[in-house]
Scaffold this motif. Structure first.
Motif, short mmCIF file in Angstrom:
data_model
loop_
_atom_site.label_atom_id
_atom_site.label_comp_id
_atom_site.label_asym_id
_atom_site.label_seq_id
_atom_site.Cartn_x
_atom_site.Cartn_y
_atom_site.Cartn_z
N UNK A 167 -12.23 33.90 -42.04
CA UNK A 167 -11.02 34.43 -41.39
C UNK A 167 -9.93 33.36 -41.33
N UNK A 227 -9.62 25.81 -33.11
CA UNK A 227 -10.88 26.43 -32.68
C UNK A 227 -11.32 27.59 -33.58
N UNK A 228 -10.44 28.05 -34.45
CA UNK A 228 -10.85 29.12 -35.37
C UNK A 228 -11.19 28.56 -36.75
N UNK A 229 -11.13 27.26 -36.91
CA UNK A 229 -11.47 26.65 -38.21
C UNK A 229 -12.99 26.51 -38.32
N UNK A 230 -13.50 26.52 -39.57
CA UNK A 230 -14.96 26.42 -39.73
C UNK A 230 -15.47 25.01 -39.48
N UNK A 231 -15.45 24.61 -38.24
CA UNK A 231 -15.95 23.28 -37.86
C UNK A 231 -16.65 23.44 -36.52
N UNK A 261 -15.85 32.22 -38.97
CA UNK A 261 -14.75 31.26 -39.09
C UNK A 261 -14.52 30.82 -40.54
N UNK A 262 -15.55 30.95 -41.38
CA UNK A 262 -15.39 30.55 -42.78
C UNK A 262 -14.55 31.56 -43.56
N UNK A 302 -20.63 33.33 -35.20
CA UNK A 302 -19.23 32.90 -35.14
C UNK A 302 -18.90 31.88 -36.23
N UNK A 346 -12.09 23.73 -45.39
CA UNK A 346 -12.62 24.83 -46.19
C UNK A 346 -13.23 24.35 -47.51
N UNK A 362 -25.70 26.00 -32.27
CA UNK A 362 -25.13 27.13 -32.98
C UNK A 362 -23.78 26.83 -33.59
N UNK A 363 -22.95 26.04 -32.88
CA UNK A 363 -21.56 25.87 -33.35
C UNK A 363 -21.44 24.64 -34.21
#
Lengths: 423, 238
Positions: B78, A229-233, B75-76, B71, B104, A422-423
């Motif tokens: 951190x 959940x903290x990955x850029x996806x 996330x990109x 957000x 990434x 947004x996500x």
């Protein structure tokens, strides 16, 4: 000591979370059973029929009392058209026509011909009970004629004595006129699909559903969810990725299962009637619609599973959460087997229509009868259901629920789509 | 630019207030420690900054990106290492690093990230074994490799050496230090006071959802007239 362990196990396993789905499903099964009706009661009821007697001979005189005594005759006249109209109007099972030369033929050592016009209402097991009772009536008529032949004409051909009548059958089913097939023959053919297709769909939904719910449970148990959940996806991509991945796993598992099951089912197949010969075949467009129906139902089921999966604390609790999906799939399967969509009570019809898995189960039979609106409406409903479930799942993924079990109130329902954007 | 700016952050779980209006900043290239006992609110604060939990009130910005509005941007840049994190058991260590790196970059940087992850994890041939077969120390090293291989601008590490033996813990601290030298800002939580003294440039002492003191290790020891940070913490919460 043992009592202490038993007490602990009971407390661990017998929780509200495990009990509530069971109680709900038990109630639903009870209501479904009540709505469908009782086989015994249906068999005891006199079938509603019409009779056209154009013979008025010795053997039709034998047949008529048997029929009028054992059936509720709502038409007794000389016009086939009128008789059919009356039987349809009174929700009857069949119109029996005894033609002019019926007795004459039997006297001439030829079987007497009985024309039977079946009014078939549904292709489920329960739908064919009344026609089975009419078949019994014809057997009784045959026995009566056989007795008369044996008593009075001992020189008759034994083959004729054993089978004094033949049938010329026409079945009317959902606007189609199918000549040369009785409703029970047609029902048997369609019910073989009524069993195989719902089982395929049920297995697919259960296998894929269990995969996605277990995946959520394992993410929590293996402590991988927080990292994910903290990955850029986007959250929506996580949800869709899980659904598609699980759909693939489910399809492979169901395919393996069905290889064995299809062999098992083949061993029960007794009819060699080809439905295409009676105009009951499917075209490419129909198969495409069935595929779309199955795919949307699978997505809907998985989207529902992923919402349920967010409640899983670990792999074990995930297994419990599969139960509601299994129950819904089984209810859909049993209803499809026992009753046609058109012959179930309105409340039950609304209930099964709301179950996304029900639609691919009935799609083939509906398309065979050219009932395109039912299939297309089902696909449209299932697609809307899927979108709503995905939005709800994304909303949950955006909330605190996944990690804490509670939701931080931040936005109203009107902002559901916000999360997706947004996500 | 500040790596992290937290202003009057409040976080409620239902009727329970876990964080009661804390404020702190983390500078670029700095190791900032949130120090406190179990249940003090450290992990909650880190989870909010890592975009996992919603903010009840107050504000949080990471390199200028406001939460929760931005957000996706946060996330990109951190990398978050939870205290009890795991990896997918049916993947090998290398497959796991590949899986994460693809989020990434899938071009040239992807290979660099995986190479760096392999170096940090330093699992030798075992990197090709399934994670299921790893010891706790090996899994933690894989996860540290995963967290730092992407060259995050901010690494959020929750009890980074939790459950590790002395040798493994020392190795993880060495890896963190080398990342900081390369410019990574680190926000970590710990209740291991020795680790805090060894790693952190500045710390905030948190107790019952409130920051009771903050500064460098030396400043806090001086302020509370304490021989070590543990003593300073006890005096601060009295």
């Amino acid at each position: 000591m043992i009592g202490n362990i038993v007490k602990k196990e009971f407390k661990e396993l017998f929780t509200f979370a495990t009990l509530i789905p069971l109680v709900v499903i038990a109630i639903v099964f009870g209501l479904v059973g009540q709505s469908i009706g009782n086989i015994g009661e249906t068999m005891e009821e006199k079938p509603v029929i019409g009779i056209v007697d154009r013979d008025d001979g010795d053997f039709s005189d034998i047949a008529m009392p048997i029929l009028t005594e054992r059936a509720e005759v709502i038409y007794s006249g000389s016009s086939t058209e009128e008789g059919l109209e009356e039987v349809r109007k009174e929700n009857g099972v069949a119109l029996l026509v005894i033609p002019e030369n019926f007795s004459q033929n039997i006297y001439a050592n030829h079987p007497g011909e009985i024309e039977i016009y079946w009014i078939m209402k549904g292709a489920g097991v329960m739908d064919s009970i009344s026609s089975g009772v009419v078949e019994g009536l014809i057997r009784a008529v045959n026995q009566g004629i056989s007795s008369k032949l044996i008593q009075q004409y001992s020189s008759s051909d034994p083959a004729l004595v054993l089978n004094p009548t033949t049938r010329v059958e026409t079945t009317f089913f959902k606007g189609k006129e199918i000549e040369g097939l009785s409703s029970s023959q047609l029902g048997n053919m369609l019910s073989s699909q009524s069993i195989a297709i719902p089982i395929v769909v049920m297995m697919l939904i259960i296998m894929a559903g269990a995969s996605v719910i277990s995946s959520m449970g394992m993410e929590k148990e293996n402590k991988t969810l927080e990292t994910l959940l903290t990955l850029p996806v986007r959250r929506s991509h996580i949800v869709i990725g899980k659904i598609v991945g699980s759909a693939l796993v489910g399809m492979i598992m169901a395919a393996i299962y069905m290889i064995g099951f299809s062999r098992y089912m083949t061993s029960f197949q007794i009819s060699n009637i080809n439905l295409a010969d009676f105009g009951l075949s499917l075209g490419m467009q129909d198969y495409l619609l069935i595929g779309v129906s199955l795919f949307t139902a699978l997505l809907a089921g998985l989207a529902l599973c992923i919402v349920l999966g967010t409640f899983a604390k670990n792999y074990r609790s995930a297994q419990t959460l599969v139960f509601p999906i299994t129950a819904l799939a089984m209810i859909s399967m049993f209803i499809t087997m026992f009753k046609d969509f058109d012959t179930i009570p309105a409340a039950l019809r609304a209930f099964v229509f709301a179950i996304p898995f029900y639609h691919p189960m009935i799609a083939m039979r509906a398309l065979m009868m050219d009932n395109y609106p039912l299939v297309i409406d089902g696909i449209a409903y299932t697609a809307v259901f899927t979108v709503i479930m995905i939005v709800v799942a994304v909303r949950i993924f955006n909330s605190d629920r996944l990690l804490t079990g509670s939701v931080q109130k931040r936005a109203g329902l009107g902002k559901l789509a916000w999360g997706l954007r947004r996500r | 630019m500040k790596a992290v700016e937290v202003r009057e952050l409040v976080k409620d779980y239902g009727n329970f207030r876990a964080i009661k209006g804390i404020s702190f900043e983390v500078n670029e290239g700095e190791v900032f420690g949130l120090i406190g006992p179990n249940g003090a609110g450290k992990t909650t604060a880190l989870r909010v900054i890592a975009t996992l939990l919603q903010i009840t009130s107050g504000s949080v910005a990471v390199f200028g990106y406001e939460l929760p509005k931005e957000a996706g941007e946060v996330r990109k840049i951190i990398s978050y290492l939870p205290e009890e994190a795991g990896a997918y058991k049916n993947l090998t260590g290398k497959e796991y690093l590949n899986f994460i790196a693809k989020f990434f970059d899938d071009g040239e940087k992807f290979q660099d990230m995986v190479r760096r992850g392999l170096e940090i994890a330093n699992l030798g041939e075992r990197i090709n074994d399934k994670v299921d077969t790893y010891s706790k120390g090996m899994t933690r090293r894989l996860l540290v490799g995963r967290a730092l291989m992407i060259n995050p601008r901010l690494a959020i590490l929750d009890e980074p050496t939790s459950g590790l033996d002395v040798v493994n813990a020392q190795e993880v601290r060495r890896i963190i230090n080398s990342s900081v030298e390369a410019g990574v800002a680190v926000l970590l939580s710990s209740h291991n006071m020795l680790e805090v003294e060894l790693l952190c440039h500045r710390i905030a002492l948190i107790n019952d959802g409130v920051i009771v003191a903050s500064g460098t290790v030396e400043e806090l020891k001086k302020e509370y007239d304490a021989g070590n940070i543990e003593e300073a913490f006890v005096k601060a919460i009295k």
